[in-house]
Scaffold this motif. Structure first.
Motif, mmCIF file in Angstrom:
data_model
loop_
_atom_site.group_PDB
_atom_site.id
_atom_site.type_symbol
_atom_site.label_atom_id
_atom_site.label_comp_id
_atom_site.label_asym_id
_atom_site.label_seq_id
_atom_site.Cartn_x
_atom_site.Cartn_y
_atom_site.Cartn_z
ATOM 1 N N ASN A 173 13.834 6.251 -8.835
ATOM 2 C CA ASN A 173 14.109 7.438 -8.404
ATOM 3 C C ASN A 173 13.864 8.699 -9.372
ATOM 4 O O ASN A 173 14.714 9.542 -9.578
ATOM 5 C CB ASN A 173 15.538 7.453 -7.923
ATOM 6 N N GLU A 174 12.664 8.501 -10.332
ATOM 7 C CA GLU A 174 12.331 9.609 -11.237
ATOM 8 C C GLU A 174 11.581 10.748 -10.702
ATOM 9 O O GLU A 174 11.421 11.645 -11.501
ATOM 10 C CB GLU A 174 11.716 8.874 -12.392
ATOM 11 N N SER A 176 0.587 -1.211 0.044
ATOM 12 C CA SER A 176 -0.001 -0.201 -0.094
ATOM 13 C C SER A 176 0.772 1.383 -0.045
ATOM 14 O O SER A 176 0.413 2.401 -0.167
ATOM 15 C CB SER A 176 -0.897 0.095 1.223
ATOM 16 N N TRP A 177 2.007 1.146 0.453
ATOM 17 C CA TRP A 177 2.963 2.251 0.165
ATOM 18 C C TRP A 177 4.387 2.157 -0.707
ATOM 19 O O TRP A 177 4.510 1.076 -0.825
ATOM 20 C CB TRP A 177 3.467 2.691 1.677
ATOM 21 N N ASN A 231 6.514 10.331 -2.245
ATOM 22 C CA ASN A 231 6.025 9.147 -1.786
ATOM 23 C C ASN A 231 4.628 8.897 -2.058
ATOM 24 O O ASN A 231 3.973 9.791 -2.281
ATOM 25 C CB ASN A 231 6.170 8.866 -0.128
ATOM 26 N N ALA A 232 4.103 7.556 -2.206
ATOM 27 C CA ALA A 232 2.780 7.479 -2.553
ATOM 28 C C ALA A 232 1.930 6.368 -1.740
ATOM 29 O O ALA A 232 2.541 5.434 -1.034
ATOM 30 C CB ALA A 232 2.866 7.021 -4.054
ATOM 31 N N LEU A 285 3.702 3.169 -11.343
ATOM 32 C CA LEU A 285 4.262 4.144 -10.438
ATOM 33 C C LEU A 285 5.147 3.671 -9.410
ATOM 34 O O LEU A 285 6.102 4.296 -9.117
ATOM 35 C CB LEU A 285 2.897 4.689 -9.579
ATOM 36 N N ASN A 286 4.922 2.491 -8.963
ATOM 37 C CA ASN A 286 5.991 1.748 -8.105
ATOM 38 C C ASN A 286 7.296 1.805 -8.835
ATOM 39 O O ASN A 286 8.583 2.131 -8.164
ATOM 40 C CB ASN A 286 5.631 0.446 -7.507
ATOM 41 N N ARG A 287 7.220 1.425 -9.894
ATOM 42 C CA ARG A 287 8.501 1.181 -10.943
ATOM 43 C C ARG A 287 9.300 2.668 -10.950
ATOM 44 O O ARG A 287 10.522 2.682 -10.905
ATOM 45 C CB ARG A 287 8.287 0.562 -12.158
ATOM 46 N N ILE A 288 8.247 3.600 -11.367
ATOM 47 C CA ILE A 288 8.751 5.021 -11.388
ATOM 48 C C ILE A 288 9.443 5.404 -10.212
ATOM 49 O O ILE A 288 10.784 5.891 -10.148
ATOM 50 C CB ILE A 288 7.752 6.011 -11.783
#
Length: 252
Positions: free
Chosen positions: A197-198, A132-133, A203-204, A190-193
């Protein structure tokens, strides 16, 4: 009066002569000091209580009292039956382990066996638990070099609200703008991005019960982050920039 002391020591300890000294120290009397005379903070003459409850205490029926007595009797019996010996299940105190290397080999074997079973259990849990994070590391120089100055519209909004550029804000990605993609697909991208470190200072988190993904960042990077999100995730609608206590301050 006699005091019984039980000593447990490991078979490979080199100096067991120190054990009596340790035992002597452990049974020495603790230093005591006389307690000060208690003086109540309220005037009390012994004839009546200084504080009187507004209501009388609840009554306990005889049936409930009997249940409590039975429970306490069972609990006391189970406590008495328990062993106080803390070395029962420790391999190093078993008589067949006479040297330290035997203990190390046994411990290593157990760790390998346990790690194998834990890996299998972790694989099963991954199927049921969803992450989730996602948290980024420090912004890289490649990211910060490409960050453009904030647009005039956003600068005006910040000036009107008296917000500093280091305030934290969040972009809200709603499931309705995912362009025929599921929210989980967007979350994986989004996790891959973030992992590469792009996205500077980001944090999401995914709010599955709301059907949204929240991407947090510093306001100074927000337009760069928003443009990258819309382009890389192929979002079809507007995303809103939300600041705590101020609400939505910008959209793109």
């Amino acid at each position: 009066m006699t005091t019984e002391v039980i000593l447990h020591y490991r078979p490979y300890e080199s100096d067991p002569t120190q054990l009596p000294k340790i035992a002597e120290k452990s049974i020495q009397d603790f230093p005591t000091r006389p307690l000060l005379r208690f003086i109540p903070w309220f005037p009390h003459d012994g004839s009546r209580l200084p504080l009187k409850p507004k209501r009388s205490p609840p009554g306990i029926s005889e049936e409930a009292a009997e249940d409590v007595r039975q429970y306490l009797a069972i609990s006391e019996h189970s406590i008495k039956s328990q062993s106080y010996d803390c070395t029962v299940d420790l391999l190093e105190f078993q008589p067949n382990l006479k040297r330290k290397k035997h203990l190390i080999q046994s411990h290593t074997l157990n760790e390998q066996t346990n790690s194998g079973s834990l890996e299998k259990q972790a694989e099963k849990e991954k199927r049921h638990k969803k992450r989730s994070w996602s948290v980024s590391s420090l912004p890289s120089s490649n990211c910060t070099e490409n960050v453009f100055p904030l647009s005039k519209k956003l600068q005006d909004n910040l000036k009107a609200l008296n917000l500093h550029s280091f305030y934290r804000a969040r972009w809200t990605i709603d499931h309705t703008i995912c362009n025929n993609q599921t929210l989980e697909d967007i979350w994986a991208k989004l996790n891959r991005i973030i992992r590469h470190n792009e996205l500077p200072s980001c944090n999401a988190t995914i709010q599955r019960h709301l059907g949204q993904i929240w991407v947090f960042c510093d306001i100074m990077y927000c337009e760069y982050v928003g443009n990258l999100l819309k382009g890389r995730l192929a979002l079809t609608g507007k995303i809103n920039l939300f600041v705590h206590k101020y609400g939505v301050i910008f959209s793109m």
